[in-house]
Write a protein that holds these residues in place. Structure first.
Motif, PDB file in Angstrom:
ATOM      1  N   SER B  34       0.770  -1.288   0.104  1.00  0.00           N
ATOM      2  CA  SER B  34       0.138  -0.090  -0.020  1.00  0.00           C
ATOM      3  C   SER B  34       1.061   1.328  -0.004  1.00  0.00           C
ATOM      4  N   LEU B  38       0.534   4.070  -2.666  1.00  0.00           N
ATOM      5  CA  LEU B  38       0.250   5.576  -2.442  1.00  0.00           C
ATOM      6  C   LEU B  38       1.685   6.278  -3.157  1.00  0.00           C
ATOM      7  N   LEU B 123      -6.310   0.831  -3.423  1.00  0.00           N
ATOM      8  CA  LEU B 123      -5.705   2.258  -3.211  1.00  0.00           C
ATOM      9  C   LEU B 123      -5.444   2.650  -4.630  1.00  0.00           C
TER      10      LEU B 123
END
Lengths: 305, 266
Positions: B34, B38, B123
Motif C-alpha cells: 500500500s 500510495l 488504493l
C-alpha cells in the motif's frame, strides 16, 4: 490379526538396538515388553510403526511381510494400529478437541466417535481448552484417546503409565480389558511391571537389543524359581513361637516370627512339603497365605541371569 | 484415499489462520504494498513504470523470506516437538505427510500474498489495479518455489535452529548475492559472457526469474542493475519448466530424504 516379528536387527552405528529379535503376538493378547532403558523396546515399536527401517528381519501380519510388501500393504497395516508414544506431544495452541479432530480426519473417523472417545478418556469437559494448559496425565489420556480412536486391531502403548493419575490408570485398564475382550492385540512397554502384572498375558523381557525371556507371568515365575512366601496367622504368641521352632527344625528353613503371624521363604519345589508340615501342626493356626514373587522381582532376576 | 494428506492440508491452513500467521503476513504485505501504491499515486506516474516495479522489487525481497520462514520448520519442528512419530504412524506415507504440509502452507502463503496485494490494489485506480493484479500469478509461483526450498531445508536438518540459520543463509544467497555473483562474472569476463548464458543464469534462480520475467512483462526490460535481460531470458515453456522444477524439485528431494532415512522420528 496375527502379528509376528522375525529376526529383527537394527543397528545405529556401533550400537545394536535390536539383535535378532523374534516374537509372536496373538490376537486378544496383552503383551508386555519389559527391559531397562536402551533394551530395544521403543525401537521394536518404531519398526512396527514404520518409523525405523530394520537392517534385516520381517514383520509378518497374517503371514505377509509388511516391511517388504507394497506401500499399500504398509499403509493398510498402519490403518489397523493405534499408537501412544512415550513422550506424547501435540501442538500447544490447539485444543484437545482440535487435536482429536485432526487425527479423526486423518483416519476418516466420524465426529460422534471422536466425542465418544473424548468422554471415554475423561476429557469431554476440558476438550475446549488449549493443550498447553493440560497436565501430563491429561496429555497422556488425550494420546490414549487418539490411539484408540479407530478401534485398531493392534494397540501399541509405549510406557503408557508414565504421568497417568488414578483416573487415567482406570481408563487405561478399561481400554486393555475392552481390547482383550474384543480379541484385539495390545503391546505395552513399561518399566513398571507391578502395575501391569494382572493385565499381562505374555511378558517379553529384553536387554541390550536381545530377547532375554518370554512367557506368561506364571511361566516366568516358574523359570526363575524365586522363593514364595508362606504366611501363617497364629493368634496365640506362645503357640506361634512353638510352631516357628518346630517348622524351622523340621524343614531346615529360617522362620520369621511376627506379631500374630510367622512367615517362611521357600523354593516353589518345596512348597508342597511345607504345606504338609504346616497341616500336620495345624493347631492354633487361624489362616494361611502363599505370596508369589512379584513380576518386577522376576524381571530383575531374569535380567541378572 | 490420501486422508492423511488432506487432513494435513486443512490442519496446516487452519493453524496458520488460527495463530494469526496469515493475518500478520497479510498486513505486512498490505502495508508495504500500500505504501508503494500510495507513492506511485502521488508520483502521478503509471502503475507499469512506478507502482508495479516497486511491488516486484518488494516481493522479490519479502516473498522468499516469508516462504522460507514458513517452510523451514515444517518437518524439523514436528521432530523437535516430538510430534513427528505420531504423525508418521498414521496410515499415509512420509511423502504424503510432506506434500500435505506443503500444500496447506502454500495455501496460507497464497492467501497472504493475495490479500496483501488486494489491499494495495484498493488504493489504485482501475487501470493500475489490472497491472498490479497481473503480478499475482508469478508472485504466487515465487512463494511456492521458496516454500518448497524451505520444506527441503526442514527435511535435511535435525535441529530447528540449524534449519532457521540455513533458511536465512539461502535467502541471502539467492536474493542478494546471486545477482552480485552474476555481475562479478560479467565484469571478470569483460563482456565475453554472452546474453543467453546470462539469461540462463538469472533464470536459474527463482528470485531472478521472477524479477526479470515481471519487469519484462511490465515492458521494462527485466533489469539486472541496468543490464537489459529481457532478450536473454529463456522462452515461456522453459520458464514454466523452471518454475515447475523449483516447486517440485526441492519437494522431491525432501521426500527422497525422508523416505531413505532409516529413522523417521528422531
Amino acid at each position: 490379526m496375527n502379528i509376528s516379528v522375525e529376526q529383527l536387527r537394527v543397528g545405529f552405528g556401533t550400537v545394536q538396538a535390536l539383535d535378532g529379535v523374534s516374537l509372536p503376538f496373538a490376537p486378544g493378547e496383552v503383551a508386555v515388553l519389559a527391559g531397562p532403558n536402551g533394551a530395544g523396546k521403543s525401537t521394536l515399536f518404531s519398526v512396527l510403526l514404520g518409523l525405523v527401517r530394520p537392517d534385516s528381519g520381517a514383520v509378518r501380519v497374517d503371514g505377509r511381510d509388511v516391511l517388504m510388501g507394497s506401500r499399500k500393504d504398509r499403509v493398510a497395516f498402519r490403518a489397523r494400529l493405534g499408537y501412544l508414544p512415550e513422550a506424547v506431544a501435540f501442538s500447544e495452541n490447539l485444543t484437545g478437541r482440535q487435536v482429536m479432530k485432526f487425527f479423526a480426519r486423518a483416519r476418516g473417523i466420524a465426529a460422534d466417535r471422536r466425542e465418544e472417545v473424548l468422554s471415554l478418556v475423561g476429557l469431554a469437559g476440558p476438550a475446549g481448552r488449549a493443550v498447553r494448559g493440560y497436565s501430563r496425565g491429561m496429555r497422556q489420556r488425550l494420546g490414549l484417546g487418539i490411539a484408540i480412536l479407530s478401534e485398531p486391531e493392534l494397540l501399541v502403548l509405549d510406557e503408557p503409565t508414565g504421568g497417568l493419575d488414578q483416573e487415567g490408570l482406570t481408563v487405561l485398564w478399561d481400554v486393555l480389558a475392552q481390547w482383550k475382550q474384543a480379541g484385539r492385540t495390545v503391546l505395552v512397554s513399561t518399566h513398571d511391571l507391578a502395575l501391569v502384572e494382572r493385565r499381562a498375558d505374555a511378558v517379553h523381557v529384553m536387554s541390550r537389543g536381545k530377547l532375554v525371556a518370554s512367557g506368561s507371568p506364571d511361566e516366568l515365575r516358574r523359570r526363575t524359581q524365586l522363593p514364595v512366601v508362606v504366611k501363617v496367622e497364629v493368634g496365640d504368641p506362645v503357640r506361634a513361637e512353638e510352631l516357628a521352632g518346630g517348622l524351622s527344625a523340621r524343614l531346615g528353613v529360617p522362620v520369621d516370627l511376627g506379631v500374630g503371624s510367622l512367615s517362611l521363604q521357600v523354593a516353589p519345589a518345596e512348597l508342597l512339603g511345607v504345606m504338609r508340615a504346616i497341616e500336620q501342626s495345624s493347631e492354633g493356626i487361624g489362616g494361611l497365605r502363599v505370596e508369589e514373587p512379584g513380576l518386577d522381582e522376576v524381571y530383575q532376576r531374569l535380567l541378572e541371569v | 484415499m490420501f486422508a492423511v494428506g488432506r487432513a494435513l492440508v486443512v490442519h496446516e491452513l487452519a493453524e496458520r489462520l488460527r495463530d494469526r500467521w496469515v493475518l500478520v503476513i497479510t498486513m505486512l504485505f498490505a502495508l508495504l504494498a500500500s505504501g508503494v501504491a500510495l507513492y506511485g499515486r502521488t508520483a502521478e506516474e503509471s502503475a507499469a513504470s512506478v507502482t508495479a516495479p516497486s511491488i516486484v522489487t518488494l516481493a522479490t525481497l519479502l516473498v522468499p523470506l516469508v516462504a522460507l520462514v514458513l517452510g523451514h520448520d515444517a518437518i524439523v519442528g514436528e521432530r523437535e516437538r516430538h510430534t513427528l512419530g505420531l504423525l508418521l504412524s498414521l496410515p499415509g506415507g512420509r511423502t504424503e505427510v510432506l506434500v500435505g504440509k506443503y500444500v496447506g502452507r502454500a495455501l496460507a502463503l497464497g492467501l497472504s500474498i493475495g490479500l496483501g496485494l488486494g489491499a494495495a490494489m484498493l488504493l489504485l485506480g482501475p487501470g493500475q489495479r489490472i497491472v498490479v493484479a497481473s503480478l499475482l500469478p508469478h508472485t504466487l509461483l515465487l512463494g511456492a518455489a521458496f516454500l518448497s526450498v524451505g520444506m527441503l531445508v526442514s527435511t535435511v536438518t535435525r535441529r530447528h535452529a540449524t534449519a532457521a540459520s540455513l533458511a536465512v543463509v539461502l535467502w541471502f544467497l539467492l536474493v542478494f548475492f546471486y545477482d552480485l555473483g552474476i555481475l562479478a562474472v560479467l565484469v571478470a569476463t569483460d563482456g565475453a559472457f554472452e546474453g543467453a548464458r546470462v539469461g540462463a543464469l538469472i533464470a536459474a534462480n527463482p528470485a531472478g526469474l521472477y524479477r526479470s520475467a515481471m519487469l519484462t512483462q511490465l515492458g521494462l526490460g527485466g533489469g539486472l542493475d541496468g543490464i537489459q535481460v529481457s532478450a536473454m531470458l529463456p522462452g515461456a515453456m522453459a520458464q514454466a519448466a523452471l518454475w515447475g522444477g523449483w516447486i517440485v524439485g526441492p519437494l522431491v528431494l525432501g521426500a527422497v530424504r525422508m523416505n531413505r532415512s532409516k529413522v523417521a522420528q528422531v
